[in-house]
Structures are given as C-alpha cells and as structure tokens.
Scaffold this active site. Structure first.
Site, PDB file in Angstrom:
ATOM      1  N   ASP A  29       0.833  -1.205   0.000  1.00  0.00           N
ATOM      2  CA  ASP A  29       0.000   0.000   0.000  1.00  0.00           C
ATOM      3  C   ASP A  29       0.868   1.255   0.000  1.00  0.00           C
ATOM      4  O   ASP A  29       0.557   2.247  -0.662  1.00  0.00           O
ATOM      5  CB  ASP A  29      -0.898   0.025   1.246  1.00  0.00           C
ATOM      6  CG  ASP A  29      -1.991  -1.029   1.151  1.00  0.00           C
ATOM      7  OD1 ASP A  29      -2.047  -1.728   0.109  1.00  0.00           O
ATOM      8  OD2 ASP A  29      -2.769  -1.154   2.116  1.00  0.00           O
ATOM      9  N   TYR A  32       2.197   1.882  -3.399  1.00  0.00           N
ATOM     10  CA  TYR A  32       1.114   2.352  -4.269  1.00  0.00           C
ATOM     11  C   TYR A  32       0.877   3.844  -4.037  1.00  0.00           C
ATOM     12  O   TYR A  32       0.842   4.645  -4.974  1.00  0.00           O
ATOM     13  CB  TYR A  32      -0.172   1.556  -3.992  1.00  0.00           C
ATOM     14  CG  TYR A  32      -1.285   1.890  -4.961  1.00  0.00           C
ATOM     15  CD1 TYR A  32      -1.469   1.155  -6.133  1.00  0.00           C
ATOM     16  CD2 TYR A  32      -2.142   2.964  -4.728  1.00  0.00           C
ATOM     17  CE1 TYR A  32      -2.470   1.471  -7.031  1.00  0.00           C
ATOM     18  CE2 TYR A  32      -3.148   3.293  -5.628  1.00  0.00           C
ATOM     19  CZ  TYR A  32      -3.309   2.538  -6.773  1.00  0.00           C
ATOM     20  OH  TYR A  32      -4.296   2.865  -7.667  1.00  0.00           O
ATOM     21  N   ASP A  33       0.774   4.218  -2.744  1.00  0.00           N
ATOM     22  CA  ASP A  33       0.511   5.625  -2.413  1.00  0.00           C
ATOM     23  C   ASP A  33       1.626   6.530  -2.902  1.00  0.00           C
ATOM     24  O   ASP A  33       1.376   7.634  -3.380  1.00  0.00           O
ATOM     25  CB  ASP A  33       0.350   5.785  -0.892  1.00  0.00           C
ATOM     26  CG  ASP A  33      -0.975   5.190  -0.425  1.00  0.00           C
ATOM     27  OD1 ASP A  33      -1.842   4.964  -1.295  1.00  0.00           O
ATOM     28  OD2 ASP A  33      -1.129   4.938   0.792  1.00  0.00           O
ATOM     29  N   SER A  78     -34.535  -8.686 -16.707  1.00  0.00           N
ATOM     30  CA  SER A  78     -34.394  -9.264 -15.386  1.00  0.00           C
ATOM     31  C   SER A  78     -34.480 -10.793 -15.555  1.00  0.00           C
ATOM     32  O   SER A  78     -34.531 -11.282 -16.672  1.00  0.00           O
ATOM     33  CB  SER A  78     -35.511  -8.658 -14.569  1.00  0.00           C
ATOM     34  OG  SER A  78     -35.732  -9.381 -13.443  1.00  0.00           O
ATOM     35  N   LEU A  79     -34.484 -11.533 -14.472  1.00  0.00           N
ATOM     36  CA  LEU A  79     -34.531 -12.999 -14.580  1.00  0.00           C
ATOM     37  C   LEU A  79     -35.813 -13.542 -13.963  1.00  0.00           C
ATOM     38  O   LEU A  79     -36.311 -12.996 -12.980  1.00  0.00           O
ATOM     39  CB  LEU A  79     -33.344 -13.613 -13.832  1.00  0.00           C
ATOM     40  CG  LEU A  79     -31.959 -13.372 -14.411  1.00  0.00           C
ATOM     41  CD1 LEU A  79     -30.895 -13.825 -13.424  1.00  0.00           C
ATOM     42  CD2 LEU A  79     -31.786 -14.105 -15.736  1.00  0.00           C
ATOM     43  N   LYS A 109     -25.667 -15.469  -7.656  1.00  0.00           N
ATOM     44  CA  LYS A 109     -26.504 -14.304  -7.917  1.00  0.00           C
ATOM     45  C   LYS A 109     -26.094 -13.216  -6.939  1.00  0.00           C
ATOM     46  O   LYS A 109     -26.428 -13.257  -5.756  1.00  0.00           O
ATOM     47  CB  LYS A 109     -27.982 -14.650  -7.761  1.00  0.00           C
ATOM     48  CG  LYS A 109     -28.882 -13.519  -8.191  1.00  0.00           C
ATOM     49  CD  LYS A 109     -30.302 -14.013  -8.334  1.00  0.00           C
ATOM     50  CE  LYS A 109     -31.229 -12.936  -8.839  1.00  0.00           C
ATOM     51  NZ  LYS A 109     -31.171 -11.670  -8.151  1.00  0.00           N
ATOM     52  N   ARG A 130     -29.535   0.001 -14.682  1.00  0.00           N
ATOM     53  CA  ARG A 130     -30.562  -0.691 -15.453  1.00  0.00           C
ATOM     54  C   ARG A 130     -31.765   0.217 -15.715  1.00  0.00           C
ATOM     55  O   ARG A 130     -32.361   0.165 -16.777  1.00  0.00           O
ATOM     56  CB  ARG A 130     -31.015  -1.930 -14.664  1.00  0.00           C
ATOM     57  CG  ARG A 130     -32.132  -2.660 -15.313  1.00  0.00           C
ATOM     58  CD  ARG A 130     -32.367  -3.991 -14.632  1.00  0.00           C
ATOM     59  NE  ARG A 130     -33.416  -4.696 -15.318  1.00  0.00           N
ATOM     60  CZ  ARG A 130     -34.707  -4.535 -15.077  1.00  0.00           C
ATOM     61  NH1 ARG A 130     -35.091  -3.703 -14.148  1.00  0.00           N
ATOM     62  NH2 ARG A 130     -35.602  -5.192 -15.761  1.00  0.00           N
ATOM     63  N   GLU A 164     -22.687  -6.704 -12.050  1.00  0.00           N
ATOM     64  CA  GLU A 164     -23.351  -6.279 -10.821  1.00  0.00           C
ATOM     65  C   GLU A 164     -22.388  -5.478  -9.960  1.00  0.00           C
ATOM     66  O   GLU A 164     -21.291  -5.955  -9.639  1.00  0.00           O
ATOM     67  CB  GLU A 164     -23.807  -7.534 -10.060  1.00  0.00           C
ATOM     68  CG  GLU A 164     -24.841  -7.285  -9.019  1.00  0.00           C
ATOM     69  CD  GLU A 164     -26.274  -7.329  -9.584  1.00  0.00           C
ATOM     70  OE1 GLU A 164     -26.434  -7.384 -10.827  1.00  0.00           O
ATOM     71  OE2 GLU A 164     -27.212  -7.282  -8.780  1.00  0.00           O
ATOM     72  N   LYS A 280     -27.790 -20.571 -16.469  1.00  0.00           N
ATOM     73  CA  LYS A 280     -27.894 -20.091 -17.850  1.00  0.00           C
ATOM     74  C   LYS A 280     -27.562 -21.218 -18.822  1.00  0.00           C
ATOM     75  O   LYS A 280     -26.594 -21.951 -18.595  1.00  0.00           O
ATOM     76  CB  LYS A 280     -26.899 -18.947 -18.085  1.00  0.00           C
ATOM     77  CG  LYS A 280     -27.080 -17.785 -17.151  1.00  0.00           C
ATOM     78  CD  LYS A 280     -26.008 -16.711 -17.326  1.00  0.00           C
ATOM     79  CE  LYS A 280     -26.252 -15.580 -16.341  1.00  0.00           C
ATOM     80  NZ  LYS A 280     -25.176 -14.573 -16.320  1.00  0.00           N
ATOM     81  N   LYS A 304     -33.779 -18.771  -6.150  1.00  0.00           N
ATOM     82  CA  LYS A 304     -33.666 -17.905  -4.970  1.00  0.00           C
ATOM     83  C   LYS A 304     -33.503 -18.770  -3.732  1.00  0.00           C
ATOM     84  O   LYS A 304     -34.249 -19.743  -3.558  1.00  0.00           O
ATOM     85  CB  LYS A 304     -34.923 -17.053  -4.829  1.00  0.00           C
ATOM     86  CG  LYS A 304     -35.060 -15.963  -5.895  1.00  0.00           C
ATOM     87  CD  LYS A 304     -34.108 -14.821  -5.613  1.00  0.00           C
ATOM     88  CE  LYS A 304     -34.324 -13.649  -6.543  1.00  0.00           C
ATOM     89  NZ  LYS A 304     -35.283 -12.685  -6.119  1.00  0.00           N
TER      90      LYS A 304
HETATM   91  S1  IVH Z   1     -27.804 -12.463 -15.745  1.00  0.00           S
HETATM   92  C1  IVH Z   1     -30.139 -11.548 -19.482  1.00  0.00           C
HETATM   93  N1  IVH Z   1     -26.184 -13.202 -13.819  1.00  0.00           N
HETATM   94  O1  IVH Z   1     -30.083 -10.457 -10.853  1.00  0.00           O
HETATM   95  C2  IVH Z   1     -29.345 -11.899 -18.280  1.00  0.00           C
HETATM   96  N2  IVH Z   1     -27.839 -11.565 -13.304  1.00  0.00           N
HETATM   97  O2  IVH Z   1     -32.982 -10.927 -10.738  1.00  0.00           O
HETATM   98  C3  IVH Z   1     -29.422 -10.889 -17.225  1.00  0.00           C
HETATM   99  N3  IVH Z   1     -27.739 -10.701 -11.021  1.00  0.00           N
HETATM  100  O3  IVH Z   1     -31.043  -7.955 -13.128  1.00  0.00           O
HETATM  101  C4  IVH Z   1     -28.915 -11.137 -15.888  1.00  0.00           C
HETATM  102  N4  IVH Z   1     -26.021 -11.914 -10.370  1.00  0.00           N
HETATM  103  O4  IVH Z   1     -28.975  -7.516 -11.602  1.00  0.00           O
HETATM  104  C5  IVH Z   1     -27.223 -12.415 -14.155  1.00  0.00           C
HETATM  105  N5  IVH Z   1     -24.647 -13.911 -12.237  1.00  0.00           N
HETATM  106  C6  IVH Z   1     -25.674 -13.135 -12.573  1.00  0.00           C
HETATM  107  C7  IVH Z   1     -26.272 -12.238 -11.655  1.00  0.00           C
HETATM  108  C8  IVH Z   1     -27.365 -11.476 -12.073  1.00  0.00           C
HETATM  109  C9  IVH Z   1     -26.905 -10.987 -10.013  1.00  0.00           C
HETATM  110  C10 IVH Z   1     -28.873  -9.759 -10.940  1.00  0.00           C
HETATM  111  C11 IVH Z   1     -29.023  -8.816 -12.114  1.00  0.00           C
HETATM  112  C12 IVH Z   1     -30.399  -9.099 -12.660  1.00  0.00           C
HETATM  113  C13 IVH Z   1     -31.081  -9.672 -11.460  1.00  0.00           C
HETATM  114  C14 IVH Z   1     -32.277 -10.523 -11.853  1.00  0.00           C
END
Ligand code: IVH
Length: 663
Positions: A29, A32-33, A78-79, A109, A130, A164, A280, A304
């Site tokens: 550190d 760096y400083d 969103s998901l 997530k 977003r 995120e 995914k 969730k």
């Molecule tokens: S993918 C089209 N991956 O969760 C794909 N989202 O409830 C879009 N989020 O709006 C999102 N971790 O803000 C994705 N590994 C992750 C994530 C993630 C957190 C959030 C993101 C999204 C929300 C949906």
C-alpha cells in the site's frame, strides 16, 4: 516526463488489477501511495497529458448536477425466479420440451445492482444503471471510482458488458460503524448501500464507499465469434474484467442442484452477499432459439435461496383495495427485520388463506420474505396462544367506499364492484403512470395519493391537466418549480408513447404488457382495437377467451369509452409507432408454428418477422396451421404436422421465403 508519467499510469493500473480483480497484490500500500502521489504531482503540473485511464480518477472528483438518461442498445432484462427444486426441474423441462438438452453455466446471484459498461477502442466511455430496462442513468463518474472496473481493457475493442455493482459485507459493517458514531441512520443491507452509493452526484463520496463489480453478461457475443456463455465469460476475464471464480459449467440439471447445495453451505463465508444462483443455458445458439418473454430470457433463471423466516406478533388485520377492486387482507405486524429490511406488513392473500391457517389477531406468526416478493405470513405458532387472541372476521363492505363486496362463484377473492371507488381509482392511476405503462417519471405513489386527496387527479385524464394547478402545486411541501417542470415534461413526453403502453396502462384485467404489444401491433390504432369482435380476438394466437372477454367488456363500458375520448382530446397518441405490418401474400392470414432450434434467429425474432408480414403464429399444430417451420431437433409438433399433412419448411427455406417477402 511523459515517459515517466506513462510508466506510472501503467504500473498503478497493473497493481490495481492484481489487487482488485485477481485478489493477488503485487506491491505494498505504501508503494502504491508513493507512486500515486508522484503521478498526481505530474498531473497537477501538466494537466494536458492526463490520460483517460489515469488511476487518479479512482479517487473521484467529478460532480454532476443530475443524472443523464442513457438508452440501452438492448434492453436490460431481469430474470425469472424459481424457489425450489421442483420449479427448477420445470424450468429444465420447458427447455427439454423444445428439443434442447442443455449444458448449464451456474453462477452466484450477486446481491447488488446491475450495470452496463461501454468501451470504445478499449476505453471506458459510459456506465449506466438498469433503470426501467430500456433507459438507465449515466453513472460513469461513479463507476470510474470502482477499482475492479477497468478504465482500459487489454485489447482496443468496442464492447458492452454487463454485471453487478455490489458492496462487500465488511465495507457495510465499517460504514455503519461510522454512521452510528455520527448518529446517522444505519444502512439496512449491502444492496441498498451499493445503490445509494452509486446514486451520489459527487463521485468523491462514491469513491469512499469502496464498491466492487463482477461482470457476468456479454450482450453481443456473436460479434466476437463466441459460441457459448462460458467462452464469453473467459473472453471478458481475459479483457481484464472481474469475473466470478465460482462460476461452473455443468452437464445437466442434476449437477445444477449439486452446485446449489454446495453454494448454499458456502454462502456465509463469501465476502459479498448473494441471494441465489443464476442458471444459464451455455450454448448461444440454444439461447437464441429459446428467446425471451417480455421480461425475461427463457434460457436463464434465478434460483432464490429459501427465504428466511422470522417470528413476530400480528397486531391487526386491515384490508386494501386493488386496481381491479380485489380486496386483500393484510397483517399489521410488530416491526421485524427480515433479510435486511424492516417488515411491518405482510399479505394474507384472501379470506380462505386466513381461515386455512387459522390466523387470529394477537397471534405470534412466522413471516417470510423471498427476494422482491411481498412478505407473507407462513404459519401461526399456536402453542404460544394465550387465549386472548381475536378471531378473524372477513369484511362484507368495501373499506373505502362502503359498497357491498362480491365473491364470484368458484373464486377465492372478494371484490368491490364500485367502479368509482376512490381506492380503485388511485390504484388505476398508479398503474397508468408505471414504467411499463405510460412511464411518467416523477409521479410516484405518494405524489399520486397527495394529488388525489387534494382533488387534482381523480382519473387518468386529469394527469394531462395537472399543469393547470401549477400554482397550488408549488405551495405543497416538496414540490419545487424544478420538480414540477420535470413532471410536466414527463407528462408531455408520455403523449408520444406508442399504443402498447396506453393499452397496458388502461389496466384492462388480464391484459399484460406482452398482450398489449401484440394487440397494438395487430390493430395499429386504439379505435380499430375497440371495434374488434370477440371472435376476431380469439382467432389471434396467444389471446384466450378470458382476455378477449375482458377486452370486450372493457371497451363496451361507456365510462371507459369516455376516458379514452378524453385522453385523445388531451393529445395522447393512440397509434402504434413500432414497425408497421406490411402484408405479404405468403404470410397474410396464415398461421405458422415454430418447432426445434433455429440457428440464425431466435423464435421471438422469427415470430416478429412473420407478424410483420401479416402472418399469425401459434404454439400448437392443428388443422388450422398453414406451415410448420422446423429447426434442428424438432419436437412432437413436427410429427403432428406430418400426420396432418401440413407443409413443413426447414430453416433455410423459411429464411429464403422471408428474404423474398421482405424485399
Ligand atoms: S444475468 C439476461 N447473472 O439479478 C441476463 N444476473 O434478478 C441478465 N444478477 O437484473 C442477468 N447476479 O442484476 C445475471 N450472475 C448473474 C447475476 C445477475 C446478479 C442480478 C441482475 C439481474 C437480477 C435478476
């Protein structure tokens, strides 16, 4: 000197990367400083040579007056959520049913707020939140202070990535310790803290909050020749982004469940908060063929974590009236903290729910809150009853207007049938201005209630005459000239919305935003939609009898007709402004069914193209089907088409016909 400057920028950026992205510090550190001070001295003396990727930007300095809007190149979706193993299996089944046996990428997530980062020639140019998914806010000044967001990539390419922004658990603890000392209110959780920090106008404040950022999504992977999500993650990691190390490619849904079990145990040991696991489909061609709903990709979902349950006392049961007149009993609770937020109300859904669970006033109950879902009462701790609890009594009259409630046969809900009920009207206005409807920024629930109570807004039409009350409005606490100007602008802008927003905003029962879009595209004007018959409506794929009946009921009500007339008079657009349908004989009035995986376009894109040319789409094959379009691995629809002797096109044939028609 320039040479020394360049050397320092590169050295400090490299050190930053090693520390914040790779978690592998290479210098102390103090070192760096020392280098940073030297660099700042040079910059102060020679401001003209300051590089856009200078690490001095990380400490902040830029202050903005207000947040600019940024329209996303592609919507930020969103998901969908699943809450247990069964629902997760259903997600997998839906995909398998399309003839796809996917590999999945499992990710954590991250509990923060999503961000879109744009780079040009490898340099960070904008960062946006977003927002409503279509338009976000420019937070570039603050994003630059986040040390894990590279200011310059390892390649000079143009790219958008999404991820995120979050705050580490320890950072929140420290921040709250400081706030406590200063007698400031404590921040409830890392997500709110991160969101609050990113919404600072002064980037110096954001810089002090030590935010962090994981990247997990590449909106245009094919631009870089990538074939899978896993490749996209590696690609982004190699450009210098911080990509989560826990991500894992697995072969099937069973292995997804193993991943979930493993991470559920490890969750508390992570240095950041997660609220679930994101799953995914790995192959991008499969993602494309699965496509999207109006809100979510069909190729991904969020598992969730089971909601935390907390005990509290149910003090009272009160009733609210929704936009459709539906009555909901709500529990008034002794405030408790569940998953970081204070809860003092929970839904009891309907009379049957309360009776089934035998909920009484005065009971000790357990409360659950899952993600963004409204908190609910899960069960009563009957062993803790003292005998003075009061039984629940369903009301028979609307708590707002007093009219007698009705319960339709076979339904569980009670309804206030008075269309002029004050509660229903103000809920209808709240819906009308909401993001997916007319999207009038600045008219929040509280303001609507205030304006409603002051008598400025009684129906949605009055919104368009709010300016007439300008003088009175400025006298209200919290409404300055500037905020009223902004509000009036937003109202003006909403007049130019395309028809689907208006249709959705009218709040016709059962008509969601996707149905509204479909109707707007098909009928082009509200007038034409109003003339459509029940038979005509049910002919449209995706419009069932319930929706059709609801539309007919709505438009035949003279009150609704009057509102529409008034909206038009106020200047609200009633035409569809999206792409026009140009009918082509090959498609006009024919019904197409898609099956299997298309490689060149997604199902949703294919549907839109067919509809743009005057065709209809349906999800099942029947005698009425004109053509079945079969991609790779077609399912049972293909067999059925063979049986019924319905013409089948493969993808190439389909694309050829499309191209000819589009000419
Ligand atoms: S993918 C089209 N991956 O969760 C794909 N989202 O409830 C879009 N989020 O709006 C999102 N971790 O803000 C994705 N590994 C992750 C994530 C993630 C957190 C959030 C993101 C999204 C929300 C949906």
């Amino acid at each position: 000197m320039k040479e020394r400057y360049d050397y320092l920028v590169d050295l400090l950026n490299e050190a930053n990367y090693n520390y914040y992205v790779l978690d592998n510090p290479t210098i102390t550190d103090q070192e760096y400083d020392k280098y940073l001070r030297e660099l700042i001295t040079i910059e102060v003396e020679h401001p003209s040579i300051i590089r856009s990727d200078s690490p001095s930007l990380r400490v902040g300095g830029e202050v903005i007056d207000e947040f600019q809007k940024i329209k996303h190149a592609l919507p930020m979706l969103s998901l969908s959520n699943v809450f247990n193993e069964n629902e997760l299996m259903e997600f997998d089944h839906r995909i398998q049913k399309e003839g796809i046996a996917p590999e999945y990428v499992c990710e954590l997530k991250i509990d923060g707020l999503s961000v879109s980062l744009h780079y040009e020639k490898g340099e960070l140019v904008t960062a946006a939140t977003r927002g409503d998914g279509v338009v976000g806010e420019d937070i570039t000044h603050n994003a630059k202070t986040i040390k894990s967001i590279p200011l310059k990539l390892k390649k000079k390419i143009d790219i958008e990535v999404r991820g995120e922004i979050f705050m580490a658990k320890k950072t929140l603890e420290k921040l709250n310790e400081e706030r406590k000392k200063k007698n400031q209110p404590l921040l409830q959780n890392t997500r709110n803290a991160a969101a609050g920090s990113i919404r600072q106008l002064d980037s110096k404040i954001a810089a002090k909050r030590n935010l962090d950022c994981f990247i997990y999504h590449l909106p245009n992977p094919s631009d870089y020749g990538l074939k899978t999500h896993q490749e996209a993650l590696d690609f982004m990691r190699n450009l210098g982004f911080k990509v989560n190390e826990n991500n894992r490619l697995v072969g099937n849904i069973k292995e997804v469940i193993e991943f979930i079990d493993e991470k559920t145990i490890q969750r508390d040991d992570l240095y950041y908060d997660i609220d679930g696991i994101v799953i995914k489909v790995n192959r991008l061609d499969q993602q494309r063929s699965l496509g999207f709903t109006a809100k979510y990709p069909k190729w991904a979902t969020a598992y969730k974590f089971p909601a935390q349950e907390v005990l509290t006392k149910l003090q009272d049961i009160i009733f609210t009236v929704g936009r459709t007149g539906r009555i909901t009993p709500n529990a008034v609770l002794d405030p408790v903290i569940v998953m970081g937020s204070t809860i003092s109300r929970a839904t009891l859904h309907n009379e049957d729910y309360v009776l089934e669970k035998d909920i009484k006033i005065g009971d000790i109950v357990s409360i659950r809150k899952a993600g963004d879902v409204i908190p609910e009462v899960v069960e009563v701790k009957k062993e803790r009853r003292t005998g003075i609890e009061m039984p629940f009594q369903m009301i028979t009259e609307c708590p707002i207007c007093g009219s007698v409630l009705q319960k339709k046969e076979g339904q569980v809900d009670h309804y206030c049938m008075n269309k002029n009920c004050k509660a229903r009207l103000s809920e209808a206005i709240i819906h009308f201005v909401s993001r997916n409807a007319m999207n009038i920024d600045g008219l929040g629930e509280k303001i609507i209630e205030d304006f409603y109570n002051m008598g400025y807004i009684a129906t949605v039409v009055d919104i368009y005459y709010l300016e007439d009350h300008r003088k009175d409005l400025t006298l209200l606490e919290g409404y300055g000239d500037k905020s009223i100007d902004n509000l009036v602008d937003a109202i003006e802008r909403s007049k130019e919305n395309s028809l689907e927003r208006l249709i959705f905003g009218l709040g016709i029962p059962h008509v969601g935003s996707k149905t509204a879009k479909l109707l707007a595209r098909r009928y082009q004007t509200l007038e034409r939609l109003m003339e459509a018959s029940f038979e005509e409506l049910v002919e449209i794929g995706d419009i069932g009898e319930t929706i059709a009946k609801s539309l007919i009921d709505y438009f035949s009500d003279s009150k609704n007709q009057a509102i529409i007339q008034e909206l038009k008079k106020a200047g609200v657009n009633t035409s569809y402004l999206g792409k026009m349908i140009v009918e082509h004989e090959t498609f006009k009035d024919k019904t197409f069914v898609l099956t299997g995986t298309l490689s060149k376009l997604s199902r949703e894109e294919a549907k839109v193209k067919i509809e743009d040319l005057g065709g209809k789409t349906s999800s099942s094959v029947s005698k009425k089907t004109s053509v079945v379009i079969a991609g790779e691995n077609p399912g049972s629809k293909y067999e059925k088409a063979l049986k019924l002797d319905i013409p089948i096109w493969n993808e190439e044939e389909f694309i050829e016909v499309l191209e000819n028609a589009e000419k």
